[in-house]
Design a protein around this motif. Structure first.
Motif, short mmCIF file in Angstrom:
data_model
loop_
_atom_site.label_atom_id
_atom_site.label_comp_id
_atom_site.label_asym_id
_atom_site.label_seq_id
_atom_site.Cartn_x
_atom_site.Cartn_y
_atom_site.Cartn_z
N ALA A 148 0.82 -1.22 0.00
CA ALA A 148 0.00 0.00 0.00
C ALA A 148 0.85 1.27 0.00
CB ALA A 148 -0.93 0.00 1.21
N ALA A 149 2.11 1.16 0.47
CA ALA A 149 2.96 2.35 0.59
C ALA A 149 3.74 2.65 -0.68
CB ALA A 149 3.94 2.17 1.75
N LEU A 150 3.75 1.71 -1.64
CA LEU A 150 4.62 1.86 -2.80
C LEU A 150 3.84 2.06 -4.10
CD1 LEU A 150 7.18 -0.97 -1.99
CD2 LEU A 150 7.42 1.49 -1.57
N PRO A 151 4.45 2.67 -5.09
CA PRO A 151 3.80 2.87 -6.40
C PRO A 151 3.53 1.52 -7.09
CG PRO A 151 5.70 4.33 -6.15
CD PRO A 151 5.77 3.35 -5.04
N ASP A 152 2.36 1.40 -7.70
CA ASP A 152 2.00 0.17 -8.41
C ASP A 152 2.98 -0.13 -9.54
OD1 ASP A 152 -0.19 -0.22 -6.79
OD2 ASP A 152 -1.57 0.84 -8.14
N ALA A 153 3.51 0.93 -10.16
CA ALA A 153 4.42 0.75 -11.30
C ALA A 153 5.65 -0.06 -10.90
CB ALA A 153 4.84 2.11 -11.85
N LEU A 154 6.11 0.11 -9.68
CA LEU A 154 7.28 -0.65 -9.22
C LEU A 154 6.89 -2.04 -8.76
CD1 LEU A 154 9.15 2.08 -7.12
CD2 LEU A 154 9.34 1.59 -9.57
N LEU A 155 5.74 -2.16 -8.10
CA LEU A 155 5.29 -3.45 -7.60
C LEU A 155 5.03 -4.45 -8.71
CD1 LEU A 155 2.77 -2.15 -4.90
CD2 LEU A 155 5.00 -3.20 -4.47
N ASP A 156 4.66 -3.96 -9.88
CA ASP A 156 4.32 -4.84 -11.00
C ASP A 156 5.55 -5.46 -11.67
OD1 ASP A 156 1.68 -4.32 -10.57
OD2 ASP A 156 1.52 -2.77 -12.12
N ARG A 157 6.73 -4.99 -11.35
CA ARG A 157 7.94 -5.47 -12.02
C ARG A 157 8.73 -6.44 -11.12
NH1 ARG A 157 9.89 -2.98 -16.57
NH2 ARG A 157 8.54 -1.35 -17.40
#
Length: 412
Positions: free
Chosen positions: A9-18
């Motif tokens: 929840a604290a991080l950008p989705d763009a980074l989590l998806d990689r």
């Protein structure tokens, strides 16, 4: 102190998806704290080897199982992201930020978090960097082949997602990082750069090793793997390029006997050398390279001694150098200069022949060691070539398997 793990929840989705996540663990090397990237098994990861990366969830699980202290994101040529590290610009207790860093955070206006130490910030943006230079002073820019420890401790008032900031990156690069520029002001042109007083004041034994011999011995020494990676310009295990510079200079200080000119010459031949070595000034107008060498020499507790009398020359509490034979007598430098009256010298009842014979034997043994080191280096190169050959063969076998031919198809 290890920071808490970031949540999704604290991080950008763009980074989590990689799947570009690794673990990291703090390690102290040569007096400097570095963060080593780790894979999910606790082994070393590499910012250039995708097989050692994983997903965010798996990286977090590895930390929870005790395999790492935290998680980090790897920047590559295949993603559009740039990491901006602002070091030593924040008071960990009060959160007060230095003006130059606040200007950059405000201008980038993208996802920003407090770094693991609490004394700096990390900003992640979409964009690209000019080709030359990536660091000056407390500012460093990551675009490829680097990993960035991630805390999820987002700065209040900054966006929760990664923003496109190519134009802003270019402006910051030109203002701070472009060769000849620095976060801190350089001395006036009328005042020539001063040479570090430390380089002239610190007494070091030096030795007779050539540059090639220093590289060979350092490559095959106890920390040979670390030296080879630094020599090739690999900064992956370090928080910053500056930390890698200090680590390499620490090793060079030992093997050169603290010879500042030889250290400087060798560093310029390494993969770590960059414009900042000569162009960025620190306190009192001393060039960054000179100051880094001076600090490495001053922090060294011993130096390599290739003579047969001892393996290292230790520095005493007074800052002078002494041999490591433990007899409290003349230094090795005195012996080489012919000033010693120890047993075996010409002033010791004619026993010089015995001493000379021992010296010849030690010289012979040292030559043998040099030969073995060269042979070890040759065998290591052959092993690397054999590994590469096997990788090529395995790739060819995989290609054949993908071709669809099989014995069962032939019987059909």
């Amino acid at each position: 102190m290890t920071p808490p793990l970031p949540t999704r929840a604290a991080l950008p989705d763009a980074l989590l998806d990689r799947p570009q996540w690794v673990g990291w663990r703090t390690q102290t090397t040569g007096g400097n704290e570095t963060k080593l990237p780790l894979d999910v098994t606790g082994g070393y990861a590499s910012a250039t080897d995708a097989s050692t990366w994983t997903t965010f969830d798996e990286a977090v699980a590895a930390v929870e199982e005790g395999e790492a202290d935290g998680v980090g994101f790897v920047f590559t040529d295949d993603d559009p992201y740039v990491g901006v590290a602002l070091d030593a610009c924040r008071d960990a207790e009060t959160g007060t930020t230095e003006d130059w860093a606040q200007v950059i955070v405000d201008r980038l206006d993208s996802y920003t978090e407090v770094d693991p130490s609490g004394t700096g910030y990390r900003v992640i943006v979409r964009g690209s960097l000019p080709p030359d230079g990536d660091r000056t002073g407390g500012l460093e820019l990551y675009e490829r082949a680097r990993f960035l420890p991630v805390t999820g401790d987002r700065v209040d008032g900054t966006p929760g997602e990664v923003a496109d900031r190519t134009a802003e990156l270019t402006a910051i690069y030109r203002a701070y990082v472009q060769p000849g520029e620095s976060v801190s002001e350089q001395p006036p042109e009328a005042e020539p750069p001063k040479h570090s007083a430390s380089l002239a004041a610190v007494e070091t034994p030096g030795n007779d090793l050539t540059d090639d011999q220093v590289v060979t011995r350092a490559s095959n020494g106890p920390n040979g793997l670390q030296f080879r990676r630094l020599w090739e310009g690999d900064t992956t295990p370090y928080d910053s390029h500056d930390d890698a510079d200090r680590a390499l200079c620490s090793i060079l200080a030992f093997w050169t006997g603290g010879d500042p000119q030889q250290m400087d010459r060798l560093f310029r031949d390494s993969g770590l050398y960059r414009n900042k070595w000569d162009g960025a000034y620190v306190a009192d107008g001393v060039p960054y390279g000179e100051q880094t060498i001076a600090e490495a020499i001053e922090q060294a507790s011993e130096f390599y001694d290739p003579s047969g009398f001892s393996s290292a020359v230790r520095r005493t509490a007074s800052g002078h150098d002494s041999d490591d034979t433990g007899d409290g007598g003349d230094t090795d430098r005195d012996r080489r200069a012919g000033n010693s009256t120890r047993p075996g010298s010409k002033d010791d009842g004619g026993q010089a022949d015995h001493s000379g014979g021992r010296t010849d034997r030690l010289t012979e043994l040292q030559d043998r060691v040099d030969t073995l080191l060269e042979e070890n280096e040759r065998l290591r190169e052959e092993l690397d070539e054999e590994r590469e050959r096997r990788r090529v063969l395995e790739a060819e076998v995989d290609d054949e398997d993908d071709g669809g031919w099989s014995l069962f198809d032939w019987f059909k």
